[in-house]
Scaffold this motif. Structure first.
Motif, PDB file in Angstrom:
ATOM      1  N   VAL A   1       3.966   2.118   2.419  1.00  0.00           N
ATOM      2  CA  VAL A   1       5.014   3.061   2.035  1.00  0.00           C
ATOM      3  C   VAL A   1       4.422   4.463   1.920  1.00  0.00           C
ATOM      4  O   VAL A   1       3.395   4.662   1.262  1.00  0.00           O
ATOM      5  CB  VAL A   1       5.653   2.663   0.682  1.00  0.00           C
ATOM      6  N   CYS A   2       5.064   5.427   2.555  1.00  0.00           N
ATOM      7  CA  CYS A   2       4.653   6.823   2.412  1.00  0.00           C
ATOM      8  C   CYS A   2       5.462   7.446   1.282  1.00  0.00           C
ATOM      9  O   CYS A   2       6.680   7.639   1.397  1.00  0.00           O
ATOM     10  CB  CYS A   2       4.886   7.587   3.717  1.00  0.00           C
ATOM     11  N   ALA A   3       4.793   7.717   0.167  1.00  0.00           N
ATOM     12  CA  ALA A   3       5.477   8.259  -1.007  1.00  0.00           C
ATOM     13  C   ALA A   3       4.453   8.892  -1.946  1.00  0.00           C
ATOM     14  O   ALA A   3       3.275   8.533  -1.939  1.00  0.00           O
ATOM     15  CB  ALA A   3       6.243   7.162  -1.738  1.00  0.00           C
ATOM     16  N   ASP A   4       4.924   9.814  -2.750  1.00  0.00           N
ATOM     17  CA  ASP A   4       4.110  10.453  -3.775  1.00  0.00           C
ATOM     18  C   ASP A   4       4.140   9.582  -5.023  1.00  0.00           C
ATOM     19  O   ASP A   4       5.196   9.439  -5.655  1.00  0.00           O
ATOM     20  CB  ASP A   4       4.654  11.849  -4.071  1.00  0.00           C
ATOM     21  N   ILE A   5       3.012   8.989  -5.395  1.00  0.00           N
ATOM     22  CA  ILE A   5       3.000   8.058  -6.532  1.00  0.00           C
ATOM     23  C   ILE A   5       3.296   8.775  -7.847  1.00  0.00           C
ATOM     24  O   ILE A   5       3.617   8.130  -8.844  1.00  0.00           O
ATOM     25  CB  ILE A   5       1.669   7.294  -6.639  1.00  0.00           C
ATOM     26  N   GLY A   6       3.183  10.083  -7.858  1.00  0.00           N
ATOM     27  CA  GLY A   6       3.483  10.827  -9.068  1.00  0.00           C
ATOM     28  C   GLY A   6       4.965  10.982  -9.328  1.00  0.00           C
ATOM     29  O   GLY A   6       5.362  11.461 -10.389  1.00  0.00           O
ATOM     30  N   ASN A   7       5.802  10.555  -8.370  1.00  0.00           N
ATOM     31  CA  ASN A   7       7.248  10.749  -8.491  1.00  0.00           C
ATOM     32  C   ASN A   7       8.018   9.439  -8.354  1.00  0.00           C
ATOM     33  O   ASN A   7       8.517   9.093  -7.282  1.00  0.00           O
ATOM     34  CB  ASN A   7       7.749  11.741  -7.419  1.00  0.00           C
ATOM     35  N   LYS A   8       8.068   8.688  -9.432  1.00  0.00           N
ATOM     36  CA  LYS A   8       8.968   7.535  -9.574  1.00  0.00           C
ATOM     37  C   LYS A   8       8.844   6.481  -8.482  1.00  0.00           C
ATOM     38  O   LYS A   8       9.848   5.955  -7.997  1.00  0.00           O
ATOM     39  CB  LYS A   8      10.417   8.024  -9.672  1.00  0.00           C
TER      40      LYS A   8
ATOM     41  N   GLY B   1       0.840  -1.196   0.000  1.00  0.00           N
ATOM     42  CA  GLY B   1       0.000   0.000   0.000  1.00  0.00           C
ATOM     43  C   GLY B   1       0.870   1.239   0.000  1.00  0.00           C
ATOM     44  O   GLY B   1       1.802   1.347   0.811  1.00  0.00           O
ATOM     45  N   ILE B   2       0.582   2.169  -0.898  1.00  0.00           N
ATOM     46  CA  ILE B   2       1.375   3.398  -1.007  1.00  0.00           C
ATOM     47  C   ILE B   2       0.452   4.606  -0.919  1.00  0.00           C
ATOM     48  O   ILE B   2      -0.589   4.653  -1.589  1.00  0.00           O
ATOM     49  CB  ILE B   2       2.175   3.439  -2.324  1.00  0.00           C
ATOM     50  N   ASP B   3       0.828   5.563  -0.085  1.00  0.00           N
ATOM     51  CA  ASP B   3       0.052   6.794   0.050  1.00  0.00           C
ATOM     52  C   ASP B   3       1.006   7.909   0.460  1.00  0.00           C
ATOM     53  O   ASP B   3       2.010   7.650   1.132  1.00  0.00           O
ATOM     54  CB  ASP B   3      -1.059   6.622   1.099  1.00  0.00           C
ATOM     55  N   ASP B   4       0.685   9.132   0.048  1.00  0.00           N
ATOM     56  CA  ASP B   4       1.578  10.245   0.390  1.00  0.00           C
ATOM     57  C   ASP B   4       1.187  10.933   1.696  1.00  0.00           C
ATOM     58  O   ASP B   4       1.786  11.935   2.082  1.00  0.00           O
ATOM     59  CB  ASP B   4       1.653  11.262  -0.749  1.00  0.00           C
ATOM     60  N   SER B   5       0.171  10.384   2.386  1.00  0.00           N
ATOM     61  CA  SER B   5      -0.276  10.950   3.652  1.00  0.00           C
ATOM     62  C   SER B   5       0.063   9.996   4.791  1.00  0.00           C
ATOM     63  O   SER B   5      -0.518   8.909   4.901  1.00  0.00           O
ATOM     64  CB  SER B   5      -1.786  11.203   3.628  1.00  0.00           C
ATOM     65  N   GLU B   6       0.985  10.388   5.650  1.00  0.00           N
ATOM     66  CA  GLU B   6       1.343   9.549   6.792  1.00  0.00           C
ATOM     67  C   GLU B   6       0.151   9.392   7.734  1.00  0.00           C
ATOM     68  O   GLU B   6      -0.015   8.341   8.382  1.00  0.00           O
ATOM     69  CB  GLU B   6       2.526  10.161   7.548  1.00  0.00           C
ATOM     70  N   GLU B   7      -0.716  10.417   7.791  1.00  0.00           N
ATOM     71  CA  GLU B   7      -1.911  10.321   8.637  1.00  0.00           C
ATOM     72  C   GLU B   7      -2.856   9.229   8.138  1.00  0.00           C
ATOM     73  O   GLU B   7      -3.439   8.482   8.930  1.00  0.00           O
ATOM     74  CB  GLU B   7      -2.644  11.670   8.674  1.00  0.00           C
ATOM     75  N   MET B   8      -2.995   9.130   6.812  1.00  0.00           N
ATOM     76  CA  MET B   8      -3.814   8.066   6.233  1.00  0.00           C
ATOM     77  C   MET B   8      -3.193   6.700   6.529  1.00  0.00           C
ATOM     78  O   MET B   8      -3.894   5.748   6.891  1.00  0.00           O
ATOM     79  CB  MET B   8      -3.950   8.264   4.722  1.00  0.00           C
ATOM     80  N   LEU B   9      -1.895   6.578   6.374  1.00  0.00           N
ATOM     81  CA  LEU B   9      -1.218   5.306   6.613  1.00  0.00           C
ATOM     82  C   LEU B   9      -1.298   4.893   8.080  1.00  0.00           C
ATOM     83  O   LEU B   9      -1.381   3.701   8.394  1.00  0.00           O
ATOM     84  CB  LEU B   9       0.234   5.385   6.160  1.00  0.00           C
ATOM     85  N   LYS B  10      -1.278   5.854   8.978  1.00  0.00           N
ATOM     86  CA  LYS B  10      -1.429   5.552  10.401  1.00  0.00           C
ATOM     87  C   LYS B  10      -2.799   4.926  10.652  1.00  0.00           C
ATOM     88  O   LYS B  10      -2.916   3.926  11.383  1.00  0.00           O
ATOM     89  CB  LYS B  10      -1.271   6.838  11.227  1.00  0.00           C
ATOM     90  N   LYS B  11      -3.825   5.503  10.043  1.00  0.00           N
ATOM     91  CA  LYS B  11      -5.173   4.938  10.160  1.00  0.00           C
ATOM     92  C   LYS B  11      -5.232   3.565   9.504  1.00  0.00           C
ATOM     93  O   LYS B  11      -5.875   2.645  10.016  1.00  0.00           O
ATOM     94  CB  LYS B  11      -6.166   5.894   9.493  1.00  0.00           C
ATOM     95  N   CYS B  12      -4.563   3.411   8.382  1.00  0.00           N
ATOM     96  CA  CYS B  12      -4.521   2.141   7.655  1.00  0.00           C
ATOM     97  C   CYS B  12      -3.897   1.055   8.530  1.00  0.00           C
ATOM     98  O   CYS B  12      -4.447  -0.053   8.651  1.00  0.00           O
ATOM     99  CB  CYS B  12      -3.730   2.309   6.359  1.00  0.00           C
TER     100      CYS B  12
ATOM    101  N   TYR C   1       1.682  14.303 -15.146  1.00  0.00           N
ATOM    102  CA  TYR C   1       2.409  13.149 -14.618  1.00  0.00           C
ATOM    103  C   TYR C   1       1.662  11.828 -14.795  1.00  0.00           C
ATOM    104  O   TYR C   1       2.209  10.763 -14.478  1.00  0.00           O
ATOM    105  CB  TYR C   1       2.712  13.351 -13.127  1.00  0.00           C
ATOM    106  N   ARG C   2       0.434  11.874 -15.288  1.00  0.00           N
ATOM    107  CA  ARG C   2      -0.374  10.646 -15.331  1.00  0.00           C
ATOM    108  C   ARG C   2       0.180   9.616 -16.300  1.00  0.00           C
ATOM    109  O   ARG C   2       0.236   8.425 -15.975  1.00  0.00           O
ATOM    110  CB  ARG C   2      -1.836  10.992 -15.665  1.00  0.00           C
ATOM    111  N   ALA C   3       0.567  10.044 -17.481  1.00  0.00           N
ATOM    112  CA  ALA C   3       1.091   9.097 -18.466  1.00  0.00           C
ATOM    113  C   ALA C   3       2.349   8.423 -17.940  1.00  0.00           C
ATOM    114  O   ALA C   3       2.538   7.204 -18.112  1.00  0.00           O
ATOM    115  CB  ALA C   3       1.371   9.805 -19.789  1.00  0.00           C
ATOM    116  N   GLN C   4       3.229   9.187 -17.280  1.00  0.00           N
ATOM    117  CA  GLN C   4       4.457   8.625 -16.726  1.00  0.00           C
ATOM    118  C   GLN C   4       4.148   7.588 -15.658  1.00  0.00           C
ATOM    119  O   GLN C   4       4.780   6.525 -15.605  1.00  0.00           O
ATOM    120  CB  GLN C   4       5.320   9.736 -16.134  1.00  0.00           C
TER     121      GLN C   4
END
Length: 242
Positions: free
Chosen positions: A112-119, A85-96, A141-144
């Motif tokens: 994993v806490c990360a921005d899916i738009g960046n590699k 599971g990947i999300d850029d919000s640590e608060e969301m991941l804490k709830k997860c 960034y969607r196509a990438q």
């Protein structure tokens, strides 16, 4: 489940919507009251994932938020499949994490806490889920992102995409939006809540037409694309790598 009252009081200065601690606290109620047939949509995602996930492979949920999709897929997908599971919000991941512990999640998984738009790297994937997530990725960034997903999918692997969409014919957009707001009213959102959330999302949620979404998937290389869910301005698509 905490009741969503995030936009109940008047906000003096509008700000872009963010998935911070306040939203994470009420997100499950928010999404259940804001997304038509959300429960059935989750069941369908799990069912589709179970057909493509293979033992020894991985299932990715990009924008996993509070883990509802992971928990749903866990009921149908083989235990010998790792979930990521990947999300850029640590608060969301804490709830997860808390929800996974509550349901006794025992399979191998990684959050994993990360921005899916960046590699973000996708490897050995049989299934990748983007449930109401791609719409928050900046269009440039969607196509990438889709290309990285395609590259990381195993042959026969599936991308399951759920998005808010625009009507093919703009003539219907106003009507569909009206029906959607009626849905929110039936779920006890006030006019103030509806208008303030709309304003907060205006610059961060950018929907495409259904044909634009299927087109970008086909341009990425997906050989098979099919709509599995449609409700006015919401749609689900499954795309399979040959």
């Amino acid at each position: 489940m905490s009741e969503d009252q995030f936009f109940k009081d008047e906000i003096k200065k509008a700000a872009d919507f963010k998935f911070g601690a306040g939203v994470a606290h009420v997100f499950d109620d928010m999404v259940n009251r804001s997304v038509p047939y959300y429960g059935e949509m989750q069941r369908m995602i799990a069912e589709l994932a179970s057909n493509h996930a293979k033992e020894g492979g991985q299932v990715y949920d990009l924008g996993c938020s509070t883990g509802t999709t992971l928990i749903g897929m866990n009921t149908m997908v083989s235990n010998n499949v790792k979930f990521v599971g990947i999300d850029d919000s640590e608060e969301m991941l804490k709830k997860c994490r808390s929800k996974l512990e509550e349901v006794g999640f025992t399979r191998e998984y990684e959050l994993v806490c990360a921005d899916i738009g960046n590699k973000v790297e996708i490897v050995n994937a049989d299934v990748v889920v983007l449930c109401l997530t791609l719409q928050f990725v900046r269009p440039m960034y969607r196509a990438q992102l889709l290309q990285r997903i395609y590259k990381g999918l195993n042959h026969g692997g599936a991308l399951i995409l759920v998005e808010k969409i625009l009507a093919e014919d703009s003539h219907f957009n106003r009507d569909f939006i009206s029906y959607y707001y009626n849905y929110k009213r039936r779920n006890n959102y006030s006019e103030l809540e509806i208008s303030q959330k709309r304003e907060a999302l205006e610059n961060v949620l950018i929907p495409y037409k259904l044909s634009e979404n299927t087109g970008i998937l086909q341009d990425t290389g997906f050989a098979h694309c099919e709509v599995f869910f449609k409700w006015y301005n919401f749609a689900g698509i499954i795309a399979v790598k040959k």
